[in-house]
Design a protein around this motif. Structure first.
Motif, PDB file in Angstrom:
ATOM      1  N   TYR A  32      35.653  33.236  34.897  1.00 51.92           N
ATOM      2  CA  TYR A  32      35.100  31.936  35.272  1.00 51.92           C
ATOM      3  C   TYR A  32      35.470  31.603  36.714  1.00 51.92           C
ATOM      4  CZ  TYR A  32      33.875  30.853  30.442  1.00 51.92           C
ATOM      5  OH  TYR A  32      33.310  30.881  29.193  1.00 51.92           O
ATOM      6  N   ASP A  33      34.489  31.058  37.437  1.00 49.69           N
ATOM      7  CA  ASP A  33      34.721  30.660  38.823  1.00 49.69           C
ATOM      8  C   ASP A  33      34.552  29.150  38.939  1.00 49.69           C
ATOM      9  OD1 ASP A  33      34.948  30.257  41.498  1.00 49.69           O
ATOM     10  OD2 ASP A  33      33.513  31.800  42.094  1.00 49.69           O
ATOM     11  N   PRO A  34      35.652  28.390  38.853  1.00 56.29           N
ATOM     12  CA  PRO A  34      35.545  26.932  38.933  1.00 56.29           C
ATOM     13  C   PRO A  34      35.079  26.448  40.296  1.00 56.29           C
ATOM     14  CG  PRO A  34      37.836  27.599  39.061  1.00 56.29           C
ATOM     15  CD  PRO A  34      37.047  28.837  38.742  1.00 56.29           C
ATOM     16  N   TYR A  35      35.191  27.309  41.314  1.00 50.07           N
ATOM     17  CA  TYR A  35      34.745  26.930  42.651  1.00 50.07           C
ATOM     18  C   TYR A  35      33.220  26.866  42.742  1.00 50.07           C
ATOM     19  CZ  TYR A  35      39.590  28.018  43.663  1.00 50.07           C
ATOM     20  OH  TYR A  35      40.965  28.050  43.640  1.00 50.07           O
ATOM     21  N   LEU A  36      32.551  27.389  41.719  1.00 48.48           N
ATOM     22  CA  LEU A  36      31.096  27.292  41.637  1.00 48.48           C
ATOM     23  C   LEU A  36      30.675  26.082  40.813  1.00 48.48           C
ATOM     24  CD1 LEU A  36      30.177  31.050  41.020  1.00 48.48           C
ATOM     25  CD2 LEU A  36      30.015  29.765  43.159  1.00 48.48           C
ATOM     26  N   GLY A  37      31.642  25.244  40.453  1.00 50.89           N
ATOM     27  CA  GLY A  37      31.339  24.048  39.677  1.00 50.89           C
ATOM     28  C   GLY A  37      31.390  24.260  38.185  1.00 50.89           C
ATOM     29  N   ASN A  38      31.869  25.438  37.768  1.00 54.68           N
ATOM     30  CA  ASN A  38      31.929  25.780  36.344  1.00 54.68           C
ATOM     31  C   ASN A  38      33.329  25.477  35.825  1.00 54.68           C
ATOM     32  OD1 ASN A  38      31.103  26.741  33.891  1.00 54.68           O
ATOM     33  ND2 ASN A  38      31.128  28.901  34.465  1.00 54.68           N
ATOM     34  N   ASP A  39      33.688  24.193  35.861  1.00 50.72           N
ATOM     35  CA  ASP A  39      35.069  23.786  35.589  1.00 50.72           C
ATOM     36  C   ASP A  39      35.231  23.376  34.126  1.00 50.72           C
ATOM     37  OD1 ASP A  39      37.670  23.161  35.872  1.00 50.72           O
ATOM     38  OD2 ASP A  39      37.387  21.431  37.186  1.00 50.72           O
ATOM     39  N   HIS A  40      35.273  24.368  33.227  1.00 50.90           N
ATOM     40  CA  HIS A  40      35.415  24.092  31.804  1.00 50.90           C
ATOM     41  C   HIS A  40      36.813  23.563  31.488  1.00 50.90           C
ATOM     42  CE1 HIS A  40      31.562  25.703  30.688  1.00 50.90           C
ATOM     43  NE2 HIS A  40      31.819  26.871  31.255  1.00 50.90           N
ATOM     44  N   GLU A  41      36.881  22.701  30.497  1.00 52.71           N
ATOM     45  CA  GLU A  41      38.161  22.131  30.080  1.00 52.71           C
ATOM     46  C   GLU A  41      38.912  23.047  29.122  1.00 52.71           C
ATOM     47  OE1 GLU A  41      39.766  19.359  31.069  1.00 52.71           O
ATOM     48  OE2 GLU A  41      38.227  19.206  32.602  1.00 52.71           O
ATOM     49  N   PHE A  42      38.190  23.955  28.455  1.00 50.69           N
ATOM     50  CA  PHE A  42      38.810  24.895  27.526  1.00 50.69           C
ATOM     51  C   PHE A  42      39.683  24.188  26.489  1.00 50.69           C
ATOM     52  CE2 PHE A  42      37.754  27.614  31.117  1.00 50.69           C
ATOM     53  CZ  PHE A  42      37.160  28.687  30.468  1.00 50.69           C
ATOM     54  N   GLY A  43      39.103  23.135  25.909  1.00 47.06           N
ATOM     55  CA  GLY A  43      39.798  22.430  24.840  1.00 47.06           C
ATOM     56  C   GLY A  43      41.057  21.725  25.283  1.00 47.06           C
ATOM     57  N   GLY A  44      41.240  21.564  26.585  1.00 52.71           N
ATOM     58  CA  GLY A  44      42.437  20.891  27.080  1.00 52.71           C
ATOM     59  C   GLY A  44      43.682  21.750  27.064  1.00 52.71           C
ATOM     60  N   GLU A  69      18.436  32.997  28.126  1.00 54.64           N
ATOM     61  CA  GLU A  69      18.963  32.178  29.214  1.00 54.64           C
ATOM     62  C   GLU A  69      20.039  32.949  29.983  1.00 54.64           C
ATOM     63  OE1 GLU A  69      17.940  29.070  30.206  1.00 54.64           O
ATOM     64  OE2 GLU A  69      16.313  29.440  28.769  1.00 54.64           O
ATOM     65  N   ALA A  70      20.122  32.673  31.278  1.00 52.73           N
ATOM     66  CA  ALA A  70      21.143  33.294  32.115  1.00 52.73           C
ATOM     67  C   ALA A  70      22.354  32.368  32.215  1.00 52.73           C
ATOM     68  CB  ALA A  70      20.588  33.569  33.508  1.00 52.73           C
ATOM     69  N   VAL A  71      23.526  32.915  32.011  1.00 58.52           N
ATOM     70  CA  VAL A  71      24.771  32.154  32.136  1.00 58.52           C
ATOM     71  C   VAL A  71      25.347  32.420  33.522  1.00 58.52           C
ATOM     72  CG1 VAL A  71      27.091  31.788  31.219  1.00 58.52           C
ATOM     73  CG2 VAL A  71      25.196  32.289  29.655  1.00 58.52           C
ATOM     74  N   GLU A  72      25.537  31.357  34.268  1.00 54.22           N
ATOM     75  CA  GLU A  72      26.041  31.476  35.626  1.00 54.22           C
ATOM     76  C   GLU A  72      27.480  30.958  35.700  1.00 54.22           C
ATOM     77  OE1 GLU A  72      23.148  29.137  37.713  1.00 54.22           O
ATOM     78  OE2 GLU A  72      21.783  30.850  37.941  1.00 54.22           O
ATOM     79  N   GLY A  73      28.018  30.923  36.912  1.00 50.02           N
ATOM     80  CA  GLY A  73      29.344  30.364  37.112  1.00 50.02           C
ATOM     81  C   GLY A  73      30.484  31.314  36.813  1.00 50.02           C
ATOM     82  N   LEU A  74      30.178  32.615  36.747  1.00 52.10           N
ATOM     83  CA  LEU A  74      31.217  33.612  36.517  1.00 52.10           C
ATOM     84  C   LEU A  74      31.141  34.692  37.580  1.00 52.10           C
ATOM     85  CD1 LEU A  74      29.834  32.980  33.395  1.00 52.10           C
ATOM     86  CD2 LEU A  74      31.988  34.092  32.817  1.00 52.10           C
ATOM     87  N   ASN A  75      32.221  35.432  37.710  1.00 53.96           N
ATOM     88  CA  ASN A  75      32.250  36.660  38.498  1.00 53.96           C
ATOM     89  C   ASN A  75      32.433  37.822  37.543  1.00 53.96           C
ATOM     90  OD1 ASN A  75      34.413  34.822  40.597  1.00 53.96           O
ATOM     91  ND2 ASN A  75      32.284  35.250  41.097  1.00 53.96           N
ATOM     92  N   LEU A  76      31.954  38.990  37.950  1.00 52.84           N
ATOM     93  CA  LEU A  76      32.305  40.204  37.239  1.00 52.84           C
ATOM     94  C   LEU A  76      33.521  40.784  37.935  1.00 52.84           C
ATOM     95  CD1 LEU A  76      31.722  42.242  35.019  1.00 52.84           C
ATOM     96  CD2 LEU A  76      30.251  43.471  36.627  1.00 52.84           C
ATOM     97  N   GLY A  77      34.613  40.863  37.201  1.00 51.89           N
ATOM     98  CA  GLY A  77      35.861  41.367  37.759  1.00 51.89           C
ATOM     99  C   GLY A  77      36.140  42.787  37.320  1.00 51.89           C
TER     100      GLY A  77
END
Length: 223
Positions: free
Chosen positions: A116-128, A163-171
């Motif tokens: 996940y790349d939160p710098y792309l705005g994909n800032d999930h809370e992951f259940g806190g 659908e395409a899922v964005e906001g990630l990098n392939l590491g």
């Protein structure tokens, strides 16, 4: 703590693991309960949970591809802080993967992971759950030796809805830290294999793969 492999949806720990997944991951990242039956029975897919006092407090799914000599980490969940779950899962997974590579007469080349790349705005809370914070996860993965492929990455939704899922990098984490690029044939062959279970590929994914196939190498960038 116990490192327990789950091979059936009938395993009572699977229900606990699936519930944990639903708590920390966005819906499009979680395979529906009944659809886990075949993956869990697949000997090539390795699903382990960390069990503490009878409860699933962490989990990881990964696989090893002997023909590519690479692994893929599907997910890692740290359900509670203060128990050393991340390190526990990591050590056990690495030991298992090195044994699998040795069984095929090889030394593990490296391991892919979607990050996940939160710098792309994909800032999930992951259940806190604070250890699952995407900023923390990226830094931990960097410490472990992961790098990211130099491409705009998307993946097909696990809802198989095209659908395409964005906001990630392939590491990728090479076992040799001096490796700074990957052969695109390895990357595209891996992606085709990994997502073969999802027939409804988004056009953005097809374009990404086609662009990779037009190149010889792809750079690995620091996180």
């Amino acid at each position: 703590m116990e490192y327990h492999r789950i091979t059936s949806i009938e395993d009572p720990l699977f229900a606990k693991m699936h519930r944990l997944m639903q708590e920390v991951f966005p819906p499009e990242e979680v395979l529906e309960y009944s659809l886990w039956k075949e993956p869990l029975e697949d000997p090539g897919i390795r699903v382990f949970v960390a069990v503490h006092e009878g409860e699933v407090v962490g989990a990881t799914e990964y696989r090893y591809y002997p023909d590519f000599n690479v692994a893929m980490t599907d997910f890692t969940i740290i359900g509670r802080p203060g128990l050393g779950i991340g390190r526990y899962l990591w050590k056990n997974r690495q030991t298992d993967l090195h044994e699998l590579a040795a069984q095929s007469g090889q030394k593990l080349f490296g391991m892919f992971a979607e990050i996940y790349d939160p710098y792309l705005g994909n800032d999930h809370e992951f259940g806190g759950v604070k250890p699952m914070n995407p900023y923390v996860r990226r830094e931990v993965l960097s410490h472990l030796g992961y790098k990211v492929l130099d491409l705009e990455y998307v993946h097909p939704s696990w809802n198989n809805d095209g659908e395409a899922v964005e906001g990630l990098n392939l590491g990728f984490m090479p076992e040799d830290d001096n490796i700074s690029e990957l052969d695109t044939r390895l990357v595209t062959s891996f992606l085709h294999r990994y997502y073969s279970v999802l027939p409804n590929k988004p056009e953005a994914w097809n374009r990404m793969v086609a662009e990779l196939e037009a190149k010889d190498m792809v750079a690995l960038l620091p996180i």
